[in-house]
Design a protein around this motif. Sequence first.
Motif, PDB file in Angstrom:
ATOM      1  N   LEU A  55       2.863   9.979  -9.888  1.00 55.59           N
ATOM      2  CA  LEU A  55       2.055  10.167 -11.094  1.00 55.59           C
ATOM      3  C   LEU A  55       1.306  11.494 -11.041  1.00 55.59           C
ATOM      4  CD1 LEU A  55       0.827   9.114 -13.734  1.00 55.59           C
ATOM      5  CD2 LEU A  55      -0.916   7.979 -12.356  1.00 55.59           C
ATOM      6  N   ALA A  56       0.725  11.783  -9.880  1.00 55.48           N
ATOM      7  CA  ALA A  56      -0.014  13.042  -9.735  1.00 55.48           C
ATOM      8  C   ALA A  56       0.914  14.244  -9.909  1.00 55.48           C
ATOM      9  CB  ALA A  56      -0.699  13.092  -8.363  1.00 55.48           C
ATOM     10  N   LYS A  57       2.141  14.157  -9.366  1.00 55.78           N
ATOM     11  CA  LYS A  57       3.092  15.258  -9.517  1.00 55.78           C
ATOM     12  C   LYS A  57       3.439  15.487 -10.980  1.00 55.78           C
ATOM     13  CE  LYS A  57       5.547  15.096  -5.092  1.00 55.78           C
ATOM     14  NZ  LYS A  57       6.844  14.795  -4.458  1.00 55.78           N
ATOM     15  N   SER A  58       3.682  14.401 -11.706  1.00 52.68           N
ATOM     16  CA  SER A  58       4.045  14.574 -13.117  1.00 52.68           C
ATOM     17  C   SER A  58       2.877  15.139 -13.920  1.00 52.68           C
ATOM     18  CB  SER A  58       4.521  13.255 -13.713  1.00 52.68           C
ATOM     19  OG  SER A  58       3.466  12.319 -13.787  1.00 52.68           O
ATOM     20  N   GLU A  59       1.655  14.716 -13.610  1.00 48.86           N
ATOM     21  CA  GLU A  59       0.491  15.266 -14.303  1.00 48.86           C
ATOM     22  C   GLU A  59       0.290  16.735 -13.951  1.00 48.86           C
ATOM     23  OE1 GLU A  59      -2.749  12.718 -13.253  1.00 48.86           O
ATOM     24  OE2 GLU A  59      -2.240  11.231 -14.768  1.00 48.86           O
ATOM     25  N   VAL A 104       0.840  -1.199   0.000  1.00 46.89           N
ATOM     26  CA  VAL A 104       0.000   0.000   0.000  1.00 46.89           C
ATOM     27  C   VAL A 104       0.873   1.247   0.000  1.00 46.89           C
ATOM     28  CG1 VAL A 104      -1.641   1.342   1.380  1.00 46.89           C
ATOM     29  CG2 VAL A 104      -2.022  -1.089   1.013  1.00 46.89           C
ATOM     30  N   SER A 105       1.948   1.228   0.798  1.00 46.48           N
ATOM     31  CA  SER A 105       2.856   2.369   0.847  1.00 46.48           C
ATOM     32  C   SER A 105       3.495   2.602  -0.515  1.00 46.48           C
ATOM     33  CB  SER A 105       3.923   2.128   1.907  1.00 46.48           C
ATOM     34  OG  SER A 105       4.880   3.161   1.892  1.00 46.48           O
ATOM     35  N   GLN A 137       2.997   5.893  -2.947  1.00 45.08           N
ATOM     36  CA  GLN A 137       4.133   6.671  -3.441  1.00 45.08           C
ATOM     37  C   GLN A 137       4.097   6.791  -4.964  1.00 45.08           C
ATOM     38  OE1 GLN A 137       7.570   4.721  -1.822  1.00 45.08           O
ATOM     39  NE2 GLN A 137       7.316   5.637   0.215  1.00 45.08           N
ATOM     40  N   LYS A 138       3.744   5.700  -5.638  1.00 39.72           N
ATOM     41  CA  LYS A 138       3.673   5.740  -7.101  1.00 39.72           C
ATOM     42  C   LYS A 138       2.518   6.630  -7.571  1.00 39.72           C
ATOM     43  CE  LYS A 138       5.964   1.429  -8.330  1.00 39.72           C
ATOM     44  NZ  LYS A 138       6.858   1.341  -7.246  1.00 39.72           N
ATOM     45  N   GLU A 139       1.404   6.607  -6.860  1.00 42.25           N
ATOM     46  CA  GLU A 139       0.272   7.479  -7.211  1.00 42.25           C
ATOM     47  C   GLU A 139       0.639   8.945  -7.024  1.00 42.25           C
ATOM     48  OE1 GLU A 139      -2.773   6.950  -8.485  1.00 42.25           O
ATOM     49  OE2 GLU A 139      -2.288   4.828  -8.738  1.00 42.25           O
TER      50      GLU A 139
END
Length: 133
Positions: free
Chosen positions: A35-39, A25-26, A30-32
């Motif tokens: 992804l949100a930062k790059s978007e 889950v951690s 972190q991957k989500e």
Amino acid sequence: MAHREPAVTEEPTIGKLVVDASRDVSGLIQKEIALAKSELKVSVRAGGISIGLFAAAAFLALLAIIMLSVAIAHFISFTGLDLAWGFLIVFFLYLLIAGVLGFVGVKKLKQVKAPERAIGQAKEFPSALKGKR
């Protein structure tokens, strides 16, 4: 023929399962976030360019309104009034429009209310996490 014994698979303990689940889950969170930062970087860049273009358009529209005001004052002076009276009439016209817009804005502002349902649900959230209703 040699007879093999079936491989004994060891059942993971609850503690190991919890550790594995929390690690997964951690990692997923972190991957989500990445992804949100790059978007968001792409969106912020496009938004910044858009804001700049809107600011330039607003500035040019303001210049156009000034030129229109001068033209209206000159057209009024063609009726026989002095040019100064034309500018004064345009000034009072804009003052009247500003007053009407301000009045309508105040009436609309009085209609704004707090999001009562969302606030109520937010207050219930901690007790819902604890399993209480």
